[in-house]
Design a protein around this motif. Structure first.
Motif, mmCIF file in Angstrom:
data_model
loop_
_atom_site.group_PDB
_atom_site.id
_atom_site.type_symbol
_atom_site.label_atom_id
_atom_site.label_comp_id
_atom_site.label_asym_id
_atom_site.label_seq_id
_atom_site.Cartn_x
_atom_site.Cartn_y
_atom_site.Cartn_z
ATOM 1 N N LEU A 423 0.878 -7.359 -10.489
ATOM 2 C CA LEU A 423 1.430 -6.148 -11.084
ATOM 3 C C LEU A 423 0.756 -4.912 -10.509
ATOM 4 C CD1 LEU A 423 3.308 -4.786 -13.064
ATOM 5 C CD2 LEU A 423 1.622 -5.195 -14.881
ATOM 6 N N GLY A 424 -0.559 -4.987 -10.283
ATOM 7 C CA GLY A 424 -1.264 -3.866 -9.692
ATOM 8 C C GLY A 424 -0.701 -3.509 -8.326
ATOM 9 N N ALA A 425 -0.409 -4.529 -7.509
ATOM 10 C CA ALA A 425 0.163 -4.273 -6.193
ATOM 11 C C ALA A 425 1.558 -3.683 -6.306
ATOM 12 C CB ALA A 425 0.197 -5.568 -5.380
ATOM 13 N N ARG A 426 2.342 -4.152 -7.270
ATOM 14 C CA ARG A 426 3.696 -3.633 -7.455
ATOM 15 C C ARG A 426 3.677 -2.162 -7.856
ATOM 16 N NH1 ARG A 426 8.664 -6.421 -8.999
ATOM 17 N NH2 ARG A 426 7.550 -8.290 -8.326
ATOM 18 N N ILE A 427 2.743 -1.793 -8.758
ATOM 19 C CA ILE A 427 2.710 -0.414 -9.244
ATOM 20 C C ILE A 427 2.138 0.531 -8.193
ATOM 21 C CG2 ILE A 427 1.778 1.126 -11.016
ATOM 22 C CD1 ILE A 427 1.756 -1.238 -12.934
ATOM 23 N N THR A 428 1.016 0.163 -7.588
ATOM 24 C CA THR A 428 0.395 1.076 -6.626
ATOM 25 C C THR A 428 1.306 1.344 -5.434
ATOM 26 O OG1 THR A 428 -0.812 -0.809 -5.658
ATOM 27 C CG2 THR A 428 -2.006 0.583 -7.227
ATOM 28 N N ALA A 429 2.155 0.384 -5.077
ATOM 29 C CA ALA A 429 3.060 0.584 -3.947
ATOM 30 C C ALA A 429 4.338 1.303 -4.346
ATOM 31 C CB ALA A 429 3.416 -0.760 -3.308
ATOM 32 N N GLY A 430 4.748 1.157 -5.606
ATOM 33 C CA GLY A 430 6.082 1.608 -5.992
ATOM 34 C C GLY A 430 6.182 2.980 -6.610
ATOM 35 N N VAL A 431 5.077 3.551 -7.069
ATOM 36 C CA VAL A 431 5.151 4.890 -7.665
ATOM 37 C C VAL A 431 5.178 5.942 -6.551
ATOM 38 C CG1 VAL A 431 4.022 4.167 -9.791
ATOM 39 C CG2 VAL A 431 2.636 5.057 -7.900
ATOM 40 N N ASP A 432 5.466 7.183 -6.943
ATOM 41 C CA ASP A 432 5.458 8.291 -5.984
ATOM 42 C C ASP A 432 4.131 9.043 -5.985
ATOM 43 O OD1 ASP A 432 8.277 8.126 -5.082
ATOM 44 O OD2 ASP A 432 8.714 8.610 -7.181
ATOM 45 N N VAL A 433 3.444 9.054 -7.125
ATOM 46 C CA VAL A 433 2.158 9.745 -7.249
ATOM 47 C C VAL A 433 1.230 8.869 -8.071
ATOM 48 C CG1 VAL A 433 0.946 11.798 -8.090
ATOM 49 C CG2 VAL A 433 3.263 12.015 -7.169
ATOM 50 N N TRP A 434 -0.011 8.712 -7.600
ATOM 51 C CA TRP A 434 -1.011 7.962 -8.352
ATOM 52 C C TRP A 434 -1.871 8.946 -9.139
ATOM 53 C CZ3 TRP A 434 -0.719 3.234 -9.624
ATOM 54 C CH2 TRP A 434 -1.809 2.634 -10.287
ATOM 55 N N VAL A 435 -2.000 8.698 -10.432
ATOM 56 C CA VAL A 435 -2.731 9.602 -11.316
ATOM 57 C C VAL A 435 -4.047 8.970 -11.726
ATOM 58 C CG1 VAL A 435 -2.666 10.900 -13.486
ATOM 59 C CG2 VAL A 435 -0.554 10.549 -12.183
ATOM 60 N N ASN A 436 -5.117 9.747 -11.633
ATOM 61 C CA ASN A 436 -6.448 9.269 -11.997
ATOM 62 C C ASN A 436 -7.205 10.431 -12.634
ATOM 63 O OD1 ASN A 436 -8.664 7.446 -12.074
ATOM 64 N ND2 ASN A 436 -9.548 8.427 -10.289
ATOM 65 N N ASN A 437 -7.606 10.253 -13.885
ATOM 66 C CA ASN A 437 -8.251 11.372 -14.569
ATOM 67 C C ASN A 437 -9.425 10.938 -15.446
ATOM 68 O OD1 ASN A 437 -5.015 11.452 -15.797
ATOM 69 N ND2 ASN A 437 -6.618 10.399 -16.947
ATOM 70 N N PRO A 438 -10.459 10.335 -14.821
ATOM 71 C CA PRO A 438 -11.647 9.978 -15.598
ATOM 72 C C PRO A 438 -12.401 11.222 -16.044
ATOM 73 C CG PRO A 438 -12.092 9.753 -13.274
ATOM 74 C CD PRO A 438 -10.633 10.065 -13.388
ATOM 75 N N SER A 445 -16.521 4.991 -8.557
ATOM 76 C CA SER A 445 -15.691 5.013 -7.361
ATOM 77 C C SER A 445 -14.228 5.119 -7.735
ATOM 78 C CB SER A 445 -15.927 3.752 -6.514
ATOM 79 O OG SER A 445 -14.986 3.669 -5.470
ATOM 80 N N GLY A 446 -13.687 4.041 -8.308
ATOM 81 C CA GLY A 446 -12.244 3.946 -8.479
ATOM 82 C C GLY A 446 -11.643 3.505 -7.160
ATOM 83 N N THR A 447 -10.813 2.491 -7.172
ATOM 84 C CA THR A 447 -10.189 2.034 -5.930
ATOM 85 C C THR A 447 -8.670 1.976 -6.021
ATOM 86 O OG1 THR A 447 -10.482 -0.283 -6.610
ATOM 87 C CG2 THR A 447 -12.185 0.668 -5.193
ATOM 88 N N SER A 448 -8.095 2.192 -7.195
ATOM 89 C CA SER A 448 -6.638 2.070 -7.321
ATOM 90 C C SER A 448 -5.917 3.088 -6.454
ATOM 91 C CB SER A 448 -6.215 2.201 -8.784
ATOM 92 O OG SER A 448 -6.687 3.415 -9.337
ATOM 93 N N GLY A 449 -6.461 4.301 -6.358
ATOM 94 C CA GLY A 449 -5.840 5.302 -5.506
ATOM 95 C C GLY A 449 -5.876 4.924 -4.039
ATOM 96 N N MET A 450 -6.899 4.158 -3.623
ATOM 97 C CA MET A 450 -6.954 3.667 -2.244
ATOM 98 C C MET A 450 -5.827 2.665 -2.004
ATOM 99 S SD MET A 450 -11.034 2.881 -2.009
ATOM 100 C CE MET A 450 -12.280 4.021 -2.608
ATOM 101 N N LYS A 451 -5.543 1.824 -2.988
ATOM 102 C CA LYS A 451 -4.459 0.848 -2.852
ATOM 103 C C LYS A 451 -3.125 1.573 -2.719
ATOM 104 C CE LYS A 451 -7.263 -2.049 -5.800
ATOM 105 N NZ LYS A 451 -7.551 -2.383 -7.210
ATOM 106 N N ALA A 452 -2.936 2.603 -3.543
ATOM 107 C CA ALA A 452 -1.710 3.385 -3.450
ATOM 108 C C ALA A 452 -1.577 4.015 -2.068
ATOM 109 C CB ALA A 452 -1.706 4.457 -4.543
ATOM 110 N N ALA A 453 -2.695 4.507 -1.530
ATOM 111 C CA ALA A 453 -2.674 5.187 -0.231
ATOM 112 C C ALA A 453 -2.211 4.270 0.894
ATOM 113 C CB ALA A 453 -4.054 5.754 0.082
ATOM 114 N N MET A 454 -2.509 2.970 0.806
ATOM 115 C CA MET A 454 -2.044 2.044 1.833
ATOM 116 C C MET A 454 -0.522 2.058 1.951
ATOM 117 S SD MET A 454 -4.636 0.637 3.246
ATOM 118 C CE MET A 454 -6.406 0.627 2.938
ATOM 119 N N ASN A 455 0.156 2.510 0.887
ATOM 120 C CA ASN A 455 1.609 2.546 0.835
ATOM 121 C C ASN A 455 2.147 3.976 0.865
ATOM 122 O OD1 ASN A 455 2.190 -0.484 0.102
ATOM 123 N ND2 ASN A 455 0.504 0.156 -1.209
ATOM 124 N N GLY A 456 1.309 4.901 1.318
ATOM 125 C CA GLY A 456 1.746 6.282 1.453
ATOM 126 C C GLY A 456 1.864 7.042 0.155
#
Length: 565
Positions: A423-438, A445-456
């Protein structure tokens, strides 16, 4: 304590385990002689079930161990509370792009002859009380070292500990060195040369601390003697500090996190190796195909993703639409939320806990509705589990589900349960903008935004963790807040929520809906600048150079052992 190997093996809870798995995948890609060590977690972390009121209910994960892991005959023995506990191991093989393997040992105490309590020690990830957790750490740290010995593995030249959960392996190594005789200081130096420690969190609760009476009761005579030889301890056994004291190299997982760690643990040199993600694992099938055509060696050399800058824009858009369609189908099948391909889709998926502020986007409903009314509709997909004892995190899930049940004009919300690797791979690739607000400076670090970046997929993020290094305003995404951590820490949730709305209304939605070519150019830049650097291939090379390399010979050590965080 956790390693994410594949979706069907629930031996991970979140980003720490995913990072450990990605690191092992890159080690296999590079043919690095490494062995992973973790626990088998027969009942997993938790299966998330949401009741009609949106309350999270936790269930044990039922998974067929024999279908995924290979049992080994070797046995090791540890002492826990004066009892002999036998440990077995299962093996999983991580295969790299050239076909080379990195073995992972998953330790297991569910054996006949062990005390009934001891048989449960490898059941639950992050379960139980302090006693249960410390007993688990005996199995992971001390049992891991002894299992390698039982398997006939040459003594690893480097032990890499991810977080304090595995610190007892260094105590075991120190006990071995003491038994060789000679000066205690020399034994300490020999131990330090063999040990590397990575700290992954600036949140105090993330650092294991055990009452000293409990420690002396649980640990066997060898570890107790080694700890006392170090001068440990007065009233608390601090696993992070012990790891620092027994390692020749200690690092945080971003430059900012290393600074914060030096403030938390004054007097200790803490280096920085910024995290990454395994590029192939986190790239969607549509983008894999695209990169295979235009950047044919990218799977072996992640730096080649810089070449995304010359991939035709229409092909970038088509690859993204394919990944987005897969996500939209999943959202609508599970939630009936009525998401569509044309509407900008924001993603937030990670552990649901207060400092990550998952509901910050929803803090001012009127402002969010106004942005959608003026600039275009918005879809937001959420996912994430919360720890069984985190009532605040559970309440946040309920808040998101109330929005989902009563959508606001122009704003659709969907929460997908049981967040996992797939599911993480499906979401990080399929959204248009990744939101992160700690809440700064709590994000190591946080790495979810890096996963999204692999998919532009560009990020909209508070300036903390890796985003302080990866952010180029208007090129790889957008920022909220300040690079001044003291100022950022003083900002209220209301201020940061307002910053999100300003970014959406003045930069993001106008660009998405009015200038698709400029939006696609940002996608190319995100892949080229973020994806090519924030990956575990680069990260592992830094570990080899800074932490693993034999300084005398100038070469990597012949055998490495890495314990999952």
């Amino acid at each position: 304590m956790e390693v994410a190997l594949e979706n069907a093996i629930p031996t991970y809870a979140g980003g720490l385990g995913v990072l450990a798995g990605d690191m092992l995948r890159s080690a296999a890609d590079r043919g690095l002689p490494m062995i992973g060590v973790t626990l088998v977690h027969r009942k997993g972390y938790l299966f998330q079930r949401l009741d009609p009121e949106g309350r999270q209910r936790e269930e044990d994960v039922a998974w067929p161990i024999h279908d995924h892991l290979e049992p080994l005959d070797a046995r090791a023995v540890v002492e826990i509370e004066g009892r002999r506990v036998t440990v077995r191991a299962w093996r999983y093989r991580v295969t790299g792009v050239t076909g080379q393997d990195v073995p992972v040992l998953l330790l297991d105490t569910d054996l006949e002859g062990n005390d009934p309590f001891d048989r449960t020690l490898t059941d639950h990830l992050y379960g139980g009380d302090a006693r249960y957790r410390l007993c688990q750490e005996v199995v992971l740290g001390i049992g891991g070292v002894r299992m390698l010995r039982s398997l006939g593995v040459p003594s690893p030249a480097r032990y890499h500990m991810n977080e304090g959960h595995s610190t007892l392996l260094a105590v075991e190594v120190f006990a071995e060195e003491l038994e060789k005789g000679g000066d205690r200081a020399e034994a300490l130096e020999r131990t330090k040369r063999r040990c590397v420690f990575t700290t992954h969190t600036p949140v105090p609760a993330g650092h294991d601390r055990f009452p000293i009476d409990l420690a002396w009761n649980v640990l066997g005579s060898g570890p107790v003697g080694a700890l006392r030889a170090m001068g440990c301890c007065e009233d608390v056994l601090n696993m992070t500090l012990i790891g620092f004291q027994l390692s020749h190299y200690v690092n945080g997982v971003t430059k900012r996190h290393s600074e914060e760690s030096r403030l938390m643990f004054p007097g200790y040199p803490v280096g920085a190796i910024t995290n990454g993600v395994h590029a192939v694992t986190w790239t969607s099938p549509t983008f894999r195909d695209l990169f295979d055509r235009h950047l044919p060696d990218w799977r072996a050399d992640s730096f080649l993703l810089r070449g995304a800058l010359v991939i035709p824009r229409d092909e970038i858009r088509a690859a993204h639409q394919g990944a987005k369609a897969a996500l939209i189908d999943r959202v609508n099948e599970e939630t009936n939320a009525g998401f569509d391909l044309e509407t900008i889709t924001l993603g937030f998926a990670r552990r649901m806990t207060a400092y990550k502020r998952p509901t910050l986007l929803l803090r001012d409903p009127a402002a969010l509705e106004a942005v959608a009314r003026e600039h275009g509709a918005i879809q937001i997909v959420f996912a994430g589990k919360t720890h069984p004892r985190d009532d605040e995190g559970k309440a946040m899930i309920q808040e998101i589900l109330r929005w989902q049940a009563e959508p606001k004009p122009g704003v659709k919300i969907a929460f997908l349960p049981n967040y996992d690797l797939e599911l993480g791979a499906r979401i990080t690739a399929g959204v248009d903008v990744w939101v992160n607000n700690p809440r700064p400076p709590a994000e190591a670090s946080g790495t979810s935004g890096m996963k999204a970046a692999m998919n532009g997929v560009p990020s909209l993020s508070v300036l903390d963790g890796w985003w302080l290094e990866g952010h180029i305003e208007g090129v790889t995404g957008w920022s909220v807040g300040s690079t001044d951590m003291e100022a950022a820490a003083r900002r209220s949730d209301e201020e940061d929520a307002g910053g999100l709305m300003v970014a959406l209304g003045t930069k993001i939605l106008p660009l998405y809906y009015r200038d698709p070519d400029a939006w696609t150019e940002m996608m190319r830049s995100t892949i080229a600048f973020t994806g090519s650097f924030f990956n575990t291939q680069r990260m592992l090379q830094e570990y080899v150079h800074l932490a693993y390399r034999d300084r005398a010979a100038g070469q990597p050590h012949p055998t490495l052992a890495s314990t999952g965080g």
